[in-house]
Design an enzyme around this catalytic site. Structure first.
Site, PDB file in Angstrom:
ATOM      1  N   ILE A  14       0.834  -1.207   0.000  1.00 34.87           N
ATOM      2  CA  ILE A  14       0.000   0.000   0.000  1.00 34.87           C
ATOM      3  C   ILE A  14       0.862   1.249   0.000  1.00 34.87           C
ATOM      4  O   ILE A  14       0.516   2.261  -0.631  1.00 34.87           O
ATOM      5  CB  ILE A  14      -0.984  -0.004   1.191  1.00 34.87           C
ATOM      6  CG1 ILE A  14      -2.054   1.067   1.000  1.00 34.87           C
ATOM      7  CG2 ILE A  14      -0.267   0.193   2.523  1.00 34.87           C
ATOM      8  CD1 ILE A  14      -2.973   0.838  -0.167  1.00 34.87           C
ATOM      9  N   SER A  36      11.379   0.584   7.745  1.00 29.31           N
ATOM     10  CA  SER A  36      10.823  -0.695   7.317  1.00 29.31           C
ATOM     11  C   SER A  36      11.837  -1.785   7.601  1.00 29.31           C
ATOM     12  O   SER A  36      13.042  -1.590   7.431  1.00 29.31           O
ATOM     13  CB  SER A  36      10.487  -0.673   5.825  1.00 29.31           C
ATOM     14  OG  SER A  36      10.016  -1.930   5.389  1.00 29.31           O
ATOM     15  N   ARG A  37      11.360  -2.943   8.008  1.00 30.63           N
ATOM     16  CA  ARG A  37      12.274  -4.055   8.279  1.00 30.63           C
ATOM     17  C   ARG A  37      12.887  -4.620   7.001  1.00 30.63           C
ATOM     18  O   ARG A  37      14.016  -5.106   7.016  1.00 30.63           O
ATOM     19  CB  ARG A  37      11.534  -5.183   9.012  1.00 30.63           C
ATOM     20  CG  ARG A  37      11.118  -4.877  10.429  1.00 30.63           C
ATOM     21  CD  ARG A  37      10.419  -6.069  11.040  1.00 30.63           C
ATOM     22  NE  ARG A  37       9.242  -6.464  10.249  1.00 30.63           N
ATOM     23  CZ  ARG A  37       8.547  -7.577  10.457  1.00 30.63           C
ATOM     24  NH1 ARG A  37       8.927  -8.427  11.401  1.00 30.63           N
ATOM     25  NH2 ARG A  37       7.481  -7.851   9.719  1.00 30.63           N
ATOM     26  N   LYS A  90      -5.752   2.886   7.216  1.00 31.16           N
ATOM     27  CA  LYS A  90      -6.889   2.134   7.726  1.00 31.16           C
ATOM     28  C   LYS A  90      -6.524   0.654   7.858  1.00 31.16           C
ATOM     29  O   LYS A  90      -5.687   0.158   7.088  1.00 31.16           O
ATOM     30  CB  LYS A  90      -8.111   2.327   6.833  1.00 31.16           C
ATOM     31  CG  LYS A  90      -7.955   1.777   5.397  1.00 31.16           C
ATOM     32  CD  LYS A  90      -8.296   0.296   5.319  1.00 31.16           C
ATOM     33  CE  LYS A  90      -7.954  -0.295   3.986  1.00 31.16           C
ATOM     34  NZ  LYS A  90      -8.067  -1.751   3.944  1.00 31.16           N
TER      35      LYS A  90
END
Length: 308
Positions: A14, A36-37, A90
């Site tokens: 996303i 981010s991993r 969301k």
């Protein structure tokens, strides 16, 4: 306009499909850091965790959180504690109460918390809302059916508690319904169809009534294809309104309505910037509350195991 320095957390599908393109063309934000991993973003400073990003970026002013909902509470709490404005993809959290706690933290810190619902920014939504405001609604039928393998390939988190299963897309429909319908809706029945090898449903049938007793039905299904459906049909005393393609198209009385171009995610960042400028938050949990009600009231039916 002075740009607000922004961090993006959770560089998954996303984020790459929607958030990064929207931020890249937005005049109000400057993407300076990402966390981010497993991924990095060219042109930004990259970190493996939000904690590392916050420690190394003291000038950061806001963050957009796109990681799965199960980890979002801790991330948002850390960002608010660091004095940042926060936008939540969301659903805003894995539970209702954690979102309320974040709301209180944002208020105490004097920072903006934005629980975003991207489908509410589809071009059909506000036109539909205005048209329905003066009509007598007779019934509502929601059809939200797609192929999970297309939209969530290899994403195991959606099948775990807090991942919502088919309600991950279904909550988009509920976010539109709670925006366009002039009266609140209340869940009365739910059937949840859950594969034998996972924790969350792959399909759901829901029955609601509005405050006047008008029936509202919703069917969510992740086993659908090749023709997918994202439709909301509202029958009224003065004709039928049909939202198609998740809000990209609108028909009234069978006639297409001109509604303008689709710009859901740019509109999210427009709203986030405006909230920050006004010193306000926007935290509407009604769609998430309806999903929680479905898990509370739903009858559970086991179906065949899910195979990726």
């Amino acid at each position: 306009m002075k740009k607000i320095s922004l961090g993006l957390v959770g560089i998954g599908k996303i984020a790459r499909d929607q958030h990064l393109p929207a931020i890249a063309v937005h005049e109000g934000f400057d993407l300076v850091a990402c966390a981010s991993r497993n991924a990095q973003v060219e042109g930004a400073r990259n970190y493996s965790t939000i904690d590392a990003m916050l420690a190394a970026e003291p000038e950061l002013e806001a963050v957009s959180l796109c990681a799965p909902p199960q980890v979002r509470f801790a991330q948002a709490r850390a960002a608010l504690k660091a004095g940042l404005h926060v936008m939540l993809e969301k659903p805003p959290g894995a539970s209702l109460n954690e979102v309320e706690v974040l709301r209180a933290h944002a208020l105490a810190a004097g920072r903006t918390l934005f629980a975003s619902w991207h489908s509410r920014h589809a071009p059909a939504v506000e036109v539909a809302r205005a048209w329905l405001a003066s009509r007598e609604i007779r019934s509502v039928d929601v059809r939200w059916k797609e192929d999970v393998r297309r939209w969530h390939p290899g994403q195991a988190w959606i099948w775990e508690p807090g991942g919502l299963g088919v309600f991950d897309p279904g909550i988009n429909a509920l976010s539109i319904a709670t925006r366009i319908l002039p009266r609140e809706i209340v869940l009365t029945e739910a059937a949840l169809y859950t594969p034998a090898n996972v924790q969350t449903p792959i399909a759901a049938d829901l029955k609601f009534v509005d405050e006047d007793g008008v029936p509202v039905r919703a069917g969510f299904d992740w086993r659908h294809g090749p023709r997918e459906e994202w439709e909301i049909e509202v029958r009224t005393d003065r004709g039928t309104l049909l939202i198609v393609a998740g809000g990209k198209h609108l028909e009234i009385g069978g006639v297409p309505v001109e509604i303008g171009p689709e710009r859901e995610y740019p509109a999210l960042y427009d709203h986030f910037r405006q909230l920050i400028e006004r010193g306000e938050s926007d935290v509407d949990v009604r769609p998430l509350r309806l999903v929680a009600d479905a898990f509370m009231l739903g009858r559970k039916y086991e179906v065949e195991p899910f195979v990726e």
